[in-house]
Design a protein around this motif. Structure first.
Motif, short mmCIF file in Angstrom:
data_model
loop_
_atom_site.label_atom_id
_atom_site.label_comp_id
_atom_site.label_asym_id
_atom_site.label_seq_id
_atom_site.Cartn_x
_atom_site.Cartn_y
_atom_site.Cartn_z
N LEU A 134 -7.85 -3.01 1.38
CA LEU A 134 -8.14 -3.71 2.64
C LEU A 134 -7.35 -5.01 2.73
O LEU A 134 -6.81 -5.35 3.79
CB LEU A 134 -9.64 -3.98 2.74
N ALA A 135 -7.29 -5.75 1.62
CA ALA A 135 -6.55 -7.02 1.61
C ALA A 135 -5.07 -6.78 1.90
O ALA A 135 -4.46 -7.53 2.68
CB ALA A 135 -6.73 -7.72 0.26
N PHE A 136 -4.49 -5.74 1.31
CA PHE A 136 -3.08 -5.43 1.56
C PHE A 136 -2.87 -5.00 3.01
O PHE A 136 -1.86 -5.36 3.63
CB PHE A 136 -2.59 -4.34 0.60
N HIS A 137 -3.80 -4.23 3.55
CA HIS A 137 -3.68 -3.80 4.95
C HIS A 137 -3.73 -4.99 5.89
O HIS A 137 -2.93 -5.09 6.84
CB HIS A 137 -4.79 -2.80 5.29
N LEU A 138 -4.65 -5.91 5.63
CA LEU A 138 -4.78 -7.10 6.47
C LEU A 138 -3.53 -7.97 6.37
O LEU A 138 -3.04 -8.51 7.37
CB LEU A 138 -6.03 -7.88 6.05
N ALA A 139 -2.99 -8.06 5.16
CA ALA A 139 -1.76 -8.82 4.97
C ALA A 139 -0.60 -8.20 5.74
O ALA A 139 0.21 -8.91 6.36
CB ALA A 139 -1.42 -8.90 3.48
N ASN A 140 -0.52 -6.88 5.73
CA ASN A 140 0.53 -6.18 6.48
C ASN A 140 0.43 -6.48 7.97
O ASN A 140 1.45 -6.69 8.65
CB ASN A 140 0.44 -4.68 6.23
N LEU A 141 -0.81 -6.52 8.49
CA LEU A 141 -1.01 -6.85 9.90
C LEU A 141 -0.55 -8.27 10.21
O LEU A 141 0.08 -8.52 11.24
CB LEU A 141 -2.49 -6.69 10.27
N VAL A 142 -0.87 -9.20 9.31
CA VAL A 142 -0.46 -10.59 9.51
C VAL A 142 1.06 -10.72 9.48
O VAL A 142 1.66 -11.41 10.32
CB VAL A 142 -1.11 -11.50 8.44
N THR A 171 -0.91 -16.29 6.83
CA THR A 171 -0.12 -15.95 5.64
C THR A 171 -0.76 -16.50 4.36
O THR A 171 -0.89 -15.79 3.36
CB THR A 171 1.31 -16.48 5.78
N PHE A 172 -1.15 -17.78 4.38
CA PHE A 172 -1.74 -18.41 3.20
C PHE A 172 -3.04 -17.72 2.81
O PHE A 172 -3.26 -17.37 1.64
CB PHE A 172 -1.97 -19.89 3.49
N SER A 173 -3.90 -17.48 3.79
CA SER A 173 -5.22 -16.91 3.48
C SER A 173 -5.11 -15.47 2.97
O SER A 173 -5.84 -15.07 2.06
CB SER A 173 -6.15 -16.98 4.69
N VAL A 174 -4.17 -14.67 3.51
CA VAL A 174 -4.08 -13.28 3.03
C VAL A 174 -3.44 -13.19 1.65
O VAL A 174 -3.76 -12.28 0.87
CB VAL A 174 -3.35 -12.35 4.04
N ILE A 175 -2.54 -14.13 1.34
CA ILE A 175 -2.01 -14.18 -0.02
C ILE A 175 -3.15 -14.42 -1.01
O ILE A 175 -3.27 -13.75 -2.04
CB ILE A 175 -0.93 -15.28 -0.16
N MET A 176 -4.00 -15.39 -0.70
CA MET A 176 -5.15 -15.70 -1.56
C MET A 176 -6.14 -14.55 -1.59
O MET A 176 -6.73 -14.25 -2.63
CB MET A 176 -5.83 -16.98 -1.08
N LEU A 177 -6.29 -13.87 -0.45
CA LEU A 177 -7.20 -12.74 -0.37
C LEU A 177 -6.74 -11.59 -1.26
O LEU A 177 -7.54 -10.97 -1.97
CB LEU A 177 -7.31 -12.28 1.08
N ILE A 178 -5.46 -11.29 -1.24
CA ILE A 178 -4.91 -10.23 -2.09
C ILE A 178 -5.15 -10.57 -3.56
O ILE A 178 -5.62 -9.74 -4.35
CB ILE A 178 -3.40 -10.04 -1.82
N LEU A 179 -4.84 -11.80 -3.94
CA LEU A 179 -5.00 -12.21 -5.33
C LEU A 179 -6.45 -12.16 -5.77
O LEU A 179 -6.76 -11.68 -6.87
CB LEU A 179 -4.44 -13.62 -5.52
N SER A 180 -7.36 -12.64 -4.93
CA SER A 180 -8.78 -12.66 -5.31
C SER A 180 -9.32 -11.24 -5.48
O SER A 180 -10.11 -10.98 -6.39
CB SER A 180 -9.60 -13.42 -4.27
#
Length: 389
Positions: A44-52, A77-86
């Motif tokens: 889900l985090a990767f999908h959301l990052a792709n959308l961003v 961009t900043f929040s989805v990077i952190m989201l993927i990592l978390s």
């Protein structure tokens, strides 16, 4: 762009945490559900990052109330990077927990509070409202209180008292700072605050509020001189919990510090960001000083967190585009490498029964893979090319 998917990284672990309470005695079912949800969270985090990255910033407004009046979640961009990592670290530590956390802890709500911790972490990265940043911080801290004492061992209970007290003070100060900011600007939406703060006639009160937020996030991020709560608090719990805490918890505080001091409190950067530079220097120095005084594996790693937080905050203090990009890059590097080192620490503790380095000699002869994994992570942390540090 409005997109209800933005709430799913919060909703998914929240629903899972609630469901876990109904399976307290069924550890196997808790593990299966937790494993599936952890993998889903990463996807889900990767999908959301792709959308961003392809469509731009994604928003979700609660109940259709448009910002700045309604609650808003923002994925940039900043929040989805952190989201993927978390979510990656959350998933890795989850599977690590299956082999290292004892059944007693598993039956006493380890998995529900693990998922609630991720609710707080993910929510902190996605919220566009500074009051809800406080709310998600509290969810995260409440869960961490439980996880840090789970097992009821004497060292855990002793350190948890300090951990709870210092974070209660920090949370109270956070709420007061939010209230003052609202009284001055009339808004809690972060994007709107960026505009309203610049329009306040008395910029002195804004500077005072900025210092209050600096102290709050400094405590939560373990900055000098308020870092003293961290080292022993991360030594006493099991390595799986220590890896999650060491990799993610302090980074939430640093994320918040970077977010508010690049968006809201930029009215007097010559003053506020110079203070941040001073705090970063002190954090780097005293963190290293603490680390070299330790002979405990976890103790060294815990003090190193403090020193390396200083590097991240130094980038914010310099306050250029390149330095902030460097700080974010270092955050990503540190989350991965520090979590890896804590997990390796747990593996060596499982083998030797201790974290005292003076009693752990000779492991490389019998467990060369663990030794080489530690070597790779260690030289990366030291900044040896071509590795990320």
């Amino acid at each position: 762009m409005n997109n209800n998917l933005v709430v799913l990284p919060i909703l998914l672990p929240l629903v899972t945490a609630i469901a876990m309470f109904f399976f307290r005695e069924n550890v196997r079912r808790q593990r299966i559900i937790s494993g599936i949800v952890s993998i889903a969270g990463v996807l889900l985090a990767f999908h959301l990052a792709n959308l961003v990255f392809t469509e731009g910033i994604q928003l979700m407004t609660a109940s259709g109330w448009q910002p700045p009046f309604g609650i808003v979640l923002v994925a940039d961009t900043f929040s989805v990077i952190m989201l993927i990592l978390s979510n990656i670290i959350g998933a890795v530590v989850m599977f690590y927990s299956f082999y290292t956390i004892d059944e007693g802890r598993e039956k006493h709500y380890y998995y529900p509070f693990y998922h609630l911790l991720l609710v707080g972490i993910n929510g902190s990265f996605l919220t566009g409202d500074i009051f809800n940043l406080f709310v998600f911080f509290e969810i995260m801290l409440l869960s961490s209180y439980i996880l840090i004492v789970l097992g009821g061992e004497q060292p855990q209970l002793r350190e948890s008292v300090k951990y709870v007290l210092i974070n209660m003070i920090s949370s109270t100060l956070f709420l007061v700072a939010v209230a003052l900011l609202y009284s001055v600007t009339g808004t809690l939406n972060m994007a709107d605050l960026a505009v309203k703060v610049a329009q306040v006639e008395n910029q002195g009160i804004i500077t005072v509020i900025a210092i209050m937020f600096m102290l709050v996030f400094g405590i939560k991020g373990a900055l000098f001189p308020v870092y003293f709560w961290l080292p022993r608090s991360y030594v006493t719990p099991p390595s799986a919990i220590a890896a999650l805490f060491g990799g993610l918890l302090t980074k939430v505080g640093i994320y918040a510090l970077i977010r508010v001091f690049t968006l809201i409190f930029i009215h007097d950067a010559g003053f506020t960001h110079n203070i941040i530079l001073f705090l970063a220097g002190g954090t780097m120095f005293f963190g290293v000083l603490g680390a070299i005084s330790q002979m405990d594996y976890k103790g060294i790693l815990s003090f190193h967190i403090i020193s390396q937080v200083g590097y991240m905050v130094m980038g914010l203090g310099v306050y250029t585009t390149l330095s902030i990009a460097g700080a974010i890059y270092y955050i990503a590097h540190h989350i991965i490498v520090k979590s890896c080192l804590f997990l390796l620490c747990g593996a060596t503790e499982k083998i030797t029964g201790t974290t005292d380095l003076s009693k752990m000699g000779g492991l490389i002869k019998h467990y060369p893979l663990i030794a080489w994994l530690f070597f790779i992570a260690g030289v990366s942390l030291a900044g040896v090319p071509p590795l990320s540090g």
